[in-house]
Scaffold this motif. Structure first.
Motif, PDB file in Angstrom:
ATOM      1  N   LYS A 154       0.822  -1.203   0.000  1.00 31.22           N
ATOM      2  CA  LYS A 154       0.000   0.000   0.000  1.00 31.22           C
ATOM      3  C   LYS A 154       0.858   1.256   0.000  1.00 31.22           C
ATOM      4  N   ARG A 155       0.470   2.189  -0.854  1.00 24.72           N
ATOM      5  CA  ARG A 155       1.171   3.454  -0.981  1.00 24.72           C
ATOM      6  C   ARG A 155       0.210   4.585  -0.652  1.00 24.72           C
ATOM      7  N   TYR A 156       0.756   5.609   0.001  1.00 25.90           N
ATOM      8  CA  TYR A 156      -0.077   6.727   0.435  1.00 25.90           C
ATOM      9  C   TYR A 156       0.508   8.034  -0.083  1.00 25.90           C
ATOM     10  N   GLY A 157      -0.367   8.994  -0.301  1.00 29.93           N
ATOM     11  CA  GLY A 157       0.083  10.292  -0.772  1.00 29.93           C
ATOM     12  C   GLY A 157      -0.811  11.399  -0.250  1.00 29.93           C
ATOM     13  N   VAL A 158      -0.430  12.620  -0.577  1.00 32.09           N
ATOM     14  CA  VAL A 158      -1.179  13.815  -0.188  1.00 32.09           C
ATOM     15  C   VAL A 158      -1.471  14.615  -1.453  1.00 32.09           C
ATOM     16  N   PRO A 227      -8.247  18.940   5.741  1.00 32.14           N
ATOM     17  CA  PRO A 227      -8.359  17.543   5.314  1.00 32.14           C
ATOM     18  C   PRO A 227      -9.832  17.213   5.106  1.00 32.14           C
ATOM     19  N   VAL A 228     -10.165  16.687   3.920  1.00 33.92           N
ATOM     20  CA  VAL A 228     -11.581  16.531   3.583  1.00 33.92           C
ATOM     21  C   VAL A 228     -11.972  15.117   3.170  1.00 33.92           C
ATOM     22  N   SER A 229     -10.995  14.292   2.778  1.00 31.78           N
ATOM     23  CA  SER A 229     -11.377  13.003   2.211  1.00 31.78           C
ATOM     24  C   SER A 229     -10.140  12.137   2.018  1.00 31.78           C
ATOM     25  N   THR A 230     -10.377  10.872   1.695  1.00 29.52           N
ATOM     26  CA  THR A 230      -9.333  10.027   1.106  1.00 29.52           C
ATOM     27  C   THR A 230      -9.913   9.446  -0.168  1.00 29.52           C
ATOM     28  N   VAL A 231      -9.062   9.259  -1.147  1.00 33.76           N
ATOM     29  CA  VAL A 231      -9.429   8.602  -2.401  1.00 33.76           C
ATOM     30  C   VAL A 231      -8.578   7.348  -2.507  1.00 33.76           C
ATOM     31  N   SER A 232      -9.224   6.180  -2.582  1.00 33.97           N
ATOM     32  CA  SER A 232      -8.508   4.903  -2.511  1.00 33.97           C
ATOM     33  C   SER A 232      -8.943   3.986  -3.643  1.00 33.97           C
ATOM     34  N   SER A 245      -3.830   5.055  -1.584  1.00 35.03           N
ATOM     35  CA  SER A 245      -4.805   5.914  -0.916  1.00 35.03           C
ATOM     36  C   SER A 245      -4.219   7.316  -0.796  1.00 35.03           C
ATOM     37  N   GLN A 246      -4.981   8.299  -1.250  1.00 40.11           N
ATOM     38  CA  GLN A 246      -4.517   9.675  -1.220  1.00 40.11           C
ATOM     39  C   GLN A 246      -5.292  10.463  -0.152  1.00 40.11           C
ATOM     40  N   PHE A 247      -4.550  11.131   0.730  1.00 42.32           N
ATOM     41  CA  PHE A 247      -5.170  12.032   1.700  1.00 42.32           C
ATOM     42  C   PHE A 247      -5.423  13.362   0.984  1.00 42.32           C
ATOM     43  N   VAL A 248      -6.682  13.764   0.935  1.00 37.98           N
ATOM     44  CA  VAL A 248      -7.092  14.908   0.130  1.00 37.98           C
ATOM     45  C   VAL A 248      -7.343  16.123   1.014  1.00 37.98           C
ATOM     46  N   PHE A 249      -6.801  17.249   0.584  1.00 37.19           N
ATOM     47  CA  PHE A 249      -6.997  18.527   1.267  1.00 37.19           C
ATOM     48  C   PHE A 249      -7.594  19.532   0.293  1.00 37.19           C
ATOM     49  N   ASP A 250      -8.464  20.392   0.798  1.00 37.73           N
ATOM     50  CA  ASP A 250      -8.956  21.545   0.043  1.00 37.73           C
ATOM     51  C   ASP A 250      -8.296  22.796   0.603  1.00 37.73           C
ATOM     52  N   LEU A 251      -7.820  23.635  -0.288  1.00 37.48           N
ATOM     53  CA  LEU A 251      -7.170  24.881   0.128  1.00 37.48           C
ATOM     54  C   LEU A 251      -7.729  26.036  -0.693  1.00 37.48           C
ATOM     55  N   GLN A 313     -23.795   6.978  -7.576  1.00 37.16           N
ATOM     56  CA  GLN A 313     -23.364   5.970  -6.595  1.00 37.16           C
ATOM     57  C   GLN A 313     -22.117   5.248  -7.055  1.00 37.16           C
ATOM     58  N   GLU A 314     -22.042   4.920  -8.345  1.00 31.15           N
ATOM     59  CA  GLU A 314     -20.847   4.254  -8.864  1.00 31.15           C
ATOM     60  C   GLU A 314     -19.622   5.154  -8.733  1.00 31.15           C
ATOM     61  N   PHE A 315     -19.803   6.456  -8.948  1.00 31.86           N
ATOM     62  CA  PHE A 315     -18.697   7.392  -8.799  1.00 31.86           C
ATOM     63  C   PHE A 315     -18.183   7.391  -7.361  1.00 31.86           C
ATOM     64  N   VAL A 316     -19.105   7.536  -6.415  1.00 29.12           N
ATOM     65  CA  VAL A 316     -18.715   7.597  -4.999  1.00 29.12           C
ATOM     66  C   VAL A 316     -18.038   6.305  -4.573  1.00 29.12           C
ATOM     67  N   THR A 317     -18.614   5.186  -4.952  1.00 36.20           N
ATOM     68  CA  THR A 317     -18.027   3.893  -4.588  1.00 36.20           C
ATOM     69  C   THR A 317     -16.656   3.717  -5.206  1.00 36.20           C
ATOM     70  N   GLY A 318     -16.493   4.096  -6.470  1.00 32.84           N
ATOM     71  CA  GLY A 318     -15.219   3.925  -7.154  1.00 32.84           C
ATOM     72  C   GLY A 318     -14.092   4.763  -6.593  1.00 32.84           C
ATOM     73  N   LEU A 319     -14.451   5.846  -5.900  1.00 36.88           N
ATOM     74  CA  LEU A 319     -13.437   6.736  -5.306  1.00 36.88           C
ATOM     75  C   LEU A 319     -12.976   6.269  -3.942  1.00 36.88           C
ATOM     76  N   HIS A 320     -13.736   5.368  -3.323  1.00 34.98           N
ATOM     77  CA  HIS A 320     -13.474   5.027  -1.927  1.00 34.98           C
ATOM     78  C   HIS A 320     -13.483   3.502  -1.716  1.00 34.98           C
ATOM     79  N   GLN A 321     -12.548   2.839  -2.379  1.00 36.41           N
ATOM     80  CA  GLN A 321     -12.439   1.394  -2.260  1.00 36.41           C
ATOM     81  C   GLN A 321     -11.574   1.013  -1.054  1.00 36.41           C
ATOM     82  N   THR A 322     -11.839  -0.146  -0.493  1.00 34.43           N
ATOM     83  CA  THR A 322     -10.991  -0.658   0.591  1.00 34.43           C
ATOM     84  C   THR A 322      -9.742  -1.276  -0.004  1.00 34.43           C
ATOM     85  N   LEU A 323      -8.585  -0.880   0.519  1.00 30.77           N
ATOM     86  CA  LEU A 323      -7.327  -1.425  -0.005  1.00 30.77           C
ATOM     87  C   LEU A 323      -7.092  -2.842   0.509  1.00 30.77           C
TER      88      LEU A 323
END
Length: 323
Positions: A154-158, A227-232, A245-251, A313-323
């Motif tokens: 597993k790899r993580y990013g920001v 910090p607002v979300s993760t995309v996995s 999995s990417q840790f997502v921030f809004d600025l 729903q497919e969009f939301v699910t596809g953005l947040h998969q379990t690694l």
């Protein structure tokens, strides 16, 4: 672009970026861009080879997936890797701590780097990533970033969405175009700032560091990021398996602020309307995982809504998969 066509292209992107857990196991090339992974396109598997991969285990805990072409190479290094047993490859029991495991595996990887034809190792970075079952777990070893796909760790990013809000409330998004000298996805559109999470380095530190280095954003502005979300997602291609999995921030940036080119990883920044950004998401001009981060932004800010998007729903699910 017609709404249905746009939605289908986005759905295809999400399926492509989650193909490791899809049905089937026959490789098939799709192009998005124009040459190899290190240029403008990548060969991607239509189905999944998961059924033929070995689990990568350390102390009985699964930390990755090893593709067949890699597990066959590991048998030559019996002092480091045990033979596959019940679908799993483990490290030798004598490698019983973080440093011993890391150094032993790295020696094997250095050998592969000089002797084998594993493409991913040509992009050796001397950058360490932690290996662990979950993000919250204690690291069991470190591994060279370029080799992580060989073991499916597993790899993580920001990733940072930089945006502005006009006096009338209109939102524009800052995007970056990657340098043509980047090892991966050169010349493609990207989030304003993004970076991998190296071993021993925190998320907030990475956020501040990448903002300063890539876009010359002062720390006092960066600290306002939320910090607002993760995309996995987990995908595979000819170089291996990529659970990320990417840790997502809004600025929100001041209207009079413009990010500037810093360390040369970006060649240009653009401030674009949401409609323009949406159109670009459905093209081959976007780094795929960064397109997912922007899609997440559009959903969270209600630019994509369930009453008007049939694949919501497919969009939301596809953005947040379990690694």
């Amino acid at each position: 672009m017609a709404s249905n066509a746009w939605s289908e292209k986005i759905l295809h992107l999400l399926r492509r970026m989650n193909n490791f857990y899809s049905a089937g196991n026959q490789p098939k090339c799709h192009t998005f861009g124009s040459t190899t992974r290190n240029c403008f396109y990548r060969a991607v598997f239509a189905g999944s080879s998961r059924s033929s991969c070995c689990r990568f285990e350390i102390d009985g805990a699964q930390v990755g997936w090893i593709p067949p072409h890699v597990s066959s190479l590991l048998t030559r290094h019996a002092d480091v890797f045990l033979p596959p047993q019940e679908g799993a490859v483990s490290l030798c029991p004598s490698l019983d701590c973080y440093e011993r495991r890391s150094e032993a595996v790295n020696e094997v990887l250095e050998t592969f780097r000089t002797e084998s034809s594993l493409k991913c190792l040509r992009g050796w970075r001397d950058e360490r990533y932690n290996v662990k079952p979950r993000f919250c777990d204690v690291p069991l070893m470190w591994m060279e970033r370029a080799a992580t796909s060989l073991f499916g760790v597993k790899r993580y990013g920001v990733h940072i969405n930089g945006y502005t809000v006009s006096d009338s409330g209109e939102i524009h998004l800052w995007l970056a175009r990657r340098s043509i000298t980047k090892q991966t996805y050169p010349g493609l559109l990207d989030n304003m700032v993004a970076g991998g999470l190296a071993a021993g380095v925190g998320i907030k530190y990475t956020l501040i560091k990448e903002c300063e280095e890539e876009a010359c954003i002062p720390a006092d502005i960066t600290m306002k990021a939320h910090p607002v979300s993760t995309v996995s997602y987990t995908y595979e291609d000819e170089e291996g398996v990529f659970p990320e999995s990417q840790f997502v921030f809004d600025l929100e940036l001041p209207l009079d602020f413009k990010p500037c080119i810093g360390d040369g990883e970006v060649q240009e920044f653009y401030l674009l309307s949401i409609e323009k950004v949406k159109d670009l998401l459905a093209t081959d001009d976007f780094k795929p995982n960064s397109a997912m981060v922007v899609l997440d932004f559009l959903i969270r800010h209600s630019f994509i809504e369930p009453d008007t998007e049939p694949y919501y729903q497919e969009f939301v699910t596809g953005l947040h998969q379990t690694l």
